[in-house]
Each structure stands twice: as structure tokens, then as C-alpha cells.
Design an enzyme around this catalytic site. Structure first.
Site: not given
Length: 628
Positions: A21-23, A81, A112, A131, A153, A276
Site C-alpha cells: 500500500e502507498f499513499f 481506494h 473512510g 461502504a 476489522y 502497509y
């Protein structure tokens, strides 16, 4: 390709898949640094990457751009996302349309977090509340185009801790069209494994991808665990607390702890790990090495073609490219991004000659003047320039103006020949050794489906002094297996190619398939590459002050020397292409260079003229008109 299919394949083969994952970074330099890191991490072999979405679409344009670049330029299967937070339907439609046009086929649908200026999450008018609503909307509008991931979760979420209610919500999202689950980060593996079993007992059968947060520093580890309400096992606390002020020791011990957690996950039958990365590579790479999923040199993705395939919407069937951009993949994608269709099968008539203008796509030399001078020095003689090329070939430099990537293991059989040429003032740009029927699974030269065999003709491209060109051409003409193109910056093109059509320099034979010929040499592409090659050299010269010896030297080479490529069409011959250069060298490498154009058969080239019936000189502006 849909992520759920990749995960199902990993499960079937019992071979763990991993993803990153990247942001979106906050600065332009940060974006470029991340692109460079994504490029390097591609070679670790992730099944996919995903790119996060800022609350309310605060970074939506950058997220969409990153998805497009990752898919199209770097050939990374990308999941975007998409959140409900502060997102009207119009914004959601725009994001989905951008993803579709980028060739992205995977969306992670999330509610979110609330924006920082709001304490409580709430839906906007005309937007989505849950969602689940977003999943239903995507499914209704796009059918099966998008694989839709949903969040799980194992330890609860901020505003809901009831495990039964959370499981019910998850089941609803899956039943509405969710095809895979990515979990929130955790460190309590016992709790996760119980949660997986509960998912299965509740009829949730789609792949589950656990979210793994590598440990960078002790402070960051505690902060992220607290922010996500993660339970930290006591043995982790005991292992990390005594070394909390030693970042290197924390990373080393953390690597073992996270890897041990991953092993238990895999042993439980979950064949997927989602890291992550926090836009960093080292801690993730350390865990993958500890697990044996990559070697310390990285484990390159199995190549379907000898060059990195784009996953852009219109490029997925592309399977032919000119060899000239072998070391400048991003440039080729940029200059052909406006093509309506791309070559597939054989080059044929489907090629487009409309290569993009150099200035339009910002594909010149990267880096500042200061950075490039630090990298390649201040050459004041041809010997100095040759030394730059030699250092690159030895692996001491990671790039040249004409190569964005370091020398690869593919060059090993001919590295000695290349070093020898550069020592003699013959500046090699691109090359490939001959390959005669190597198995497609070969770790260096292999590509394509299993059970096949791949072949290559020897190829060499270099900058050559005009004083040596005529003699070299005479040698090429006397060898029936050799074809060439030579051109200078002004457009004087010489060739003995029998036609302007393609000459395949790599091909593969595979069970149940036609012969695949993915890499070629042909005239129009070479003219487009010629402009870029001389532009890159000129950009290098312009890194130095006007009137400086370095600038004058590099400008002189760009203005007077020739770019020549040679193909040995006898793919059985390992080193025949290098014998053409026996005894050829630039005299006095440390002295001043003489700038003069060669005559051919005693005459300077004039426009289009046949010479000896074996090769011709051509003003490349004839082809430039076609290009434009």
C-alpha cells in the site's frame, strides 16, 4: 487482472502472494521519489499495489494520477481506494471513470475516516452513508469490470466494537459484490486467526488479505498501534522495550516478530500478505527476505514479455516494441500514450508513427544540473566520458543519460566486450547478447509462458566518431548477416536494411501459440529514438556552464558523431558483432577531438542516394514527415 483471481491462484498453488500500500505524498518531489520507489519495488514481485484516498477526496486528483502511472508506466496491477467521506455521487463517478480509463480493474470500497476538522463521521447530501452503499453503486454501474475489495476489522473499528455486528456488516458487503477482504493492521495473530475462522463459519468465502504493518521505529510502532486500537502481545513489548532507542535494532527485531506472525498466517492457510509500507521500502523488504519470499537481490516478477508490460486500458494487448527504448521504458510509454491502438502479434500495419514530441511529455534528462554533475563529473576529454560509461558498465553508476536503469545480469555474457569498446572511445548505449533457445523459465533471459524457448539476435547501439564510421560500414557490408542504421543529429541516415519494415530481434516459441516477436528494429521508430538520444546528450551538455570545456566537448560529440545500431541476424553467433570493431579505436583519447564528416565511396552524402547497391544514405527528414 482482478485481484481476487490472483489471490485464488496463490491459494491454489499454496504460494503466498504479497502486495503493497502507498499513499499520495504532499510534495512534488515526494511524488517523484515515490514513483522511483514504486519502480524499484516492482521487481520484488508484488501481486498488486493499492493507493489510498484522502478524506473527502482531498487528494483525489493525485490518487487518480498515481493509479494511472502505476498501471500504465510501471505495469503494476493497482487497486484504488475509494471512500464515502464527503463524497457526492458526482465525485465518486469522476473517480471511477478515471480509474476505468487508467486500466484499473480493482477498487477498495471504504466508508473512510472523517476529515480532521470533523469529530464525527457523517454522509454528505447526495452521497453515500456506508461502504455497503458504495459497493452496491459500483456493482450496479460497472458490473464485473471492477473487482471490489472491502475492509475487515479483526479488532473492531473506531465507532463499532460489537464483533457480531461487524461480522454482519462484512457479510452484507461481500454479498453485495465484494470479492476480497483487506483487513485493518494488527499484531495479535491469535485473534486474527480466530476471526478468519469466524468469517468462514459465517459463509464468507472470498479471499482474506491480512494487513501487515512492518516496524520502522519503536515510537512509530506504538503510535500506529494506538491509533488503530491494535492489541500488542506482551512478548512483543518485552522484545522491543529494551532496544527502543536503537532504530536499527528495532527494525531487526521487528523484522523477526512480524515475519513470525506472517508465518503463522500462512501456516493457517491464508496465502496473502498486504504490507502497509508507509511509502518506505526497507522494513517491508526485510520481512519478505526473512520469509524467503524474495532473495536479498529481489525476486523479479515472472515476465510475460522481455520488456515491462503496461497495464493501461488500451495497452493490455500490446506485445511489440522497438528495442531502442530498452533502458527508457517510461519515455516510450509517454511518447506513445496518445496512440489509438498498439502493435500486437506482429508489428504489421497496426503501428502508429505518431511518436509524441519530446517537449510535450517532459522526457528529457532528469535531475538538476548539480545532481548530474555530481553523478557524471565534469568530463574534459573523451577519456573522461569513456570512463563514465565504463563505471556504469561495472555497476559503479546506476544510470547514464540514455539509461534510466543499471546494467542487468542479461549483459554478463558480453560485459567484457562492452568494456573493451568503451576503453577504445566507442560509447555503447544499448545492447543485448544473442540467445539460442533458452528455456522460457530461465531467470535471466526467460520470459513468456512455461514450457517455451526464447531467442535473441545480438544487438549493439553506440555513439561512434565519424572518422571510424566509413570503415565500420565497409566491414558490415562485407558480412551478410549484419544489418545497421546510422544517423547523426542533423539527420544523415545510412542503412543497409533491405526495407523499412521490422526486423525481430527477440522471439519466443511456446506450446500451443504462434511465434511471438516482441522486440524489433525498424526505421521510423529509430528516427524517433534518434531525436531523443541526441536530445539527452544535449541536455547533459547543458548541465555545464556555457563555454566550459565539458559543455563544448559533449556538444561536439552530439553535433558530429553518429548513433549506429547493428543487428547480427545470425542468432547462433555469440560475439560476431564485436569482431566488426577489431582494431578500431579513437586515437588520443586524452587529446582534442577532430570534428569531420566521413565520405562514402569518396563522396559526402547528398540526400537520398543508393551506394554500391548495398546500403544507402538518406536524409531522415523524409521519415520525419511521416512521424509528424
Amino acid at each position: 487482472m482482478h485481484i481476487s483471481n490472483k489471490l485464488a491462484e496463490a491459494q491454489k498453488l499454496e504460494k503466498p502472494a504479497f502486495s503493497f500500500e502507498f499513499f499520495p505524498p504532499k510534495t512534488a518531489q515526494g511524488v517523484q521519489n515515490l514513483y522511483d520507489r514504486m519502480d524499484r519495488m516492482h521487481d520484488l514481485g508484488p501481486s498488486f499495489i493499492d493507493v489510498t484516498w484522502g478524506a473527502g477526496g482531498s487528494q483525489s486528483e493525485l490518487t487518480c494520477e498515481m493509479v494511472n502511472v502505476a498501471q500504465t508506466v510501471y505495469g503494476l496491477e493497482t487497486c484504488m481506494h475509494l471512500t464515502c467521506t464527503d463524497m457526492e455521487t458526482e465525485k465518486v463517478d469522476g473517480a471511477l471513470d478515471a480509474a476505468y480509463k487508467a486500466g484499473c480493474t480493482n477498487i477498495l470500497a471504504l466508508r473512510g475516516d472523517p476529515p480532521r476538522d470533523k469529530e464525527k463521521w457523517q454522509a454528505v447530501e447526495g452521497g453515500f452513508r456506508y461502504a455497503l452503499d458504495l459497493v452496491k453503486y459500483i456493482k450496479a454501474k460497472y458490473g464485473d469490470h471492477f473487482d471490489i475489495g472491502v475492509a475487515g476489522y479483526p479488532e473492531g473499528c473506531d465507532d463499532e466494537q460489537n464483533p457480531e455486528l461487524l461480522m454482519s456488516h462484512l457479510k452484507q458487503k461481500v454479498d453485495a459484490g465484494g470479492t476480497f477482504i483487506v483487513t485493518q493492521m494488527f499484531y495479535d495473530v491469535d485473534n486474527f486467526l480466530v476471526w478468519v475462522d469466524r468469517c468462514r463459519a459465517n459463509g464468507i468465502t472470498v479471499p482474506i488479505v491480512p494487513g501487515i504493518m512492518p516496524i520502522q521505529t519503536h515510537a512509530a510502532f506504538l503510535r500506529r498501534a494506538k491509533g488503530m486500537n491494535c492489541h500488542i502481545p506482551q512478548d512483543w513489548i518485552d522484545a522491543l522495550e529494551p532496544i527502543k532507542n536503537d532504530d536499527a535494532a528495532v527494525r531487526e527485531v521487528g523484522k523477526g516478530l512480524v515475519a513470525g506472525m506472517c508465518r503463522r498466517i500462512i501456516d493457517h492457510g491464508v496465502m496473502a500478505l498486504h504490507f502497509y509500507t508507509m511509502n518506505l521500502a526497507q522494513s517491508t523488504k526485510m520481512v519478505l527476505e526473512e520469509l524467503g519470499l524474495i532473495s536479498r537481490e529481489g525476486t523479479p516478477t515472472k515476465k510475460s514479455l522481455p520488456w515491462r508490460q503496461s497495464l493501461g486500458l488500451s495497452r493490455r494487448e500490446e506485445d511489440v516494441r522497438p528495442v531502442f527504448w530498452k533502458n527508457r521504458h517510461k519515455s516510450y510509454v509517454a511518447r506513445t500514450q496518445d496512440w489509438d491502438e498498439f502493435p500486437n502479434g506482429r508489428w504489421g500495419d497496426s503501428r502508429s508513427p505518431a511518436f509524441g514530441e519530446l517537449d510535450a511529455y517532459n522526457i528529457g534528462l532528469k535531475g538538476t544540473n548539480e545532481q548530474n554533475i555530481k553523478l557524471w563529473g565534469r568530463p574534459e576529454s573523451l577519456q573522461d566520458i569513456a570512463d563514465v560509461f565504463i563505471r556504469f558498465l561495472r555497476g559503479d553508476l546506476k544510470s547514464l543519460p540514455w539509461s534510466e536503469i543499471p546494467v542487468t545480469e542479461e549483459a554478463s555474457p558480453i560485459i567484457g566486450n562492452l568494456l573493451d569498446l568503451n576503453r577504445r572511445g566507442l560509447l555503447t548505449i544499448t545492447s543485448q547478447p544473442s540467445v539460442n533457445g533458452v528455456e522460457s523459465s530461465d531467470p535471466v533471459h526467460g520470459w513468456g509462458p512455461s514450457g517455451g524457448y526464447v531467442y535473441q539476435k545480438a544487438y549493439l547501439e553506440l555513439l561512434i566518431s565519424p572518422a571510424l564510421l566509413t570503415q565500420l560500414i565497409e566491414r558490415i557490408d562485407s558480412n551478410q548477416s549484419m544489418t545497421f542504421y546510422a544517423v547523426d543529429k542533423a539527420g544523415d541516415l545510412r542503412t543497409n536494411a533491405p526495407s523499412d519494415g521490422p526486423n525481430a530481434v527477440t522471439w519466443g516459441v511456446f506450446p500451443g501459440k504462434e511465434i511471438v516477436q516482441p522486440t524489433i528494429v525498424e526505421t521510423i521508430s529509430f528516427i524517433a529514438w534518434k531525436d531523443e538520444a541526441f536530445r539527452l546528450g544535449t541536455d547533459w551538455a547543458n548541465c555545464h556552464p556555457a563555454g566550459s570545456p565539458s559543455r563544448q566537448l559533449i556538444e561536439g560529440i552530439m553535433s558530429n558523431w553518429y548513433l549506429i545500431n547493428i543487428v547480427d541476424n545470425d542468432f547462433h553467433s555469440a560475439h560476431g558483432i564485436f569482431r566488426l570493431f577489431d582494431g578500431l579505436e579513437v586515437k588520443n583519447l586524452d587529446g582534442p577531438l577532430e570534428w569531420s564528416k566521413p565520405a562514402v565511396d569518396g563522396h559526402a552524402p547528398k540526400g537520398i542516394a543508393e551506394l554500391n547497391g548495398t546500403h544507402k544514405t538518406t536524409d531522415s527528414r523524409v521519415y520525419q514527415e511521416i512521424l509528424n
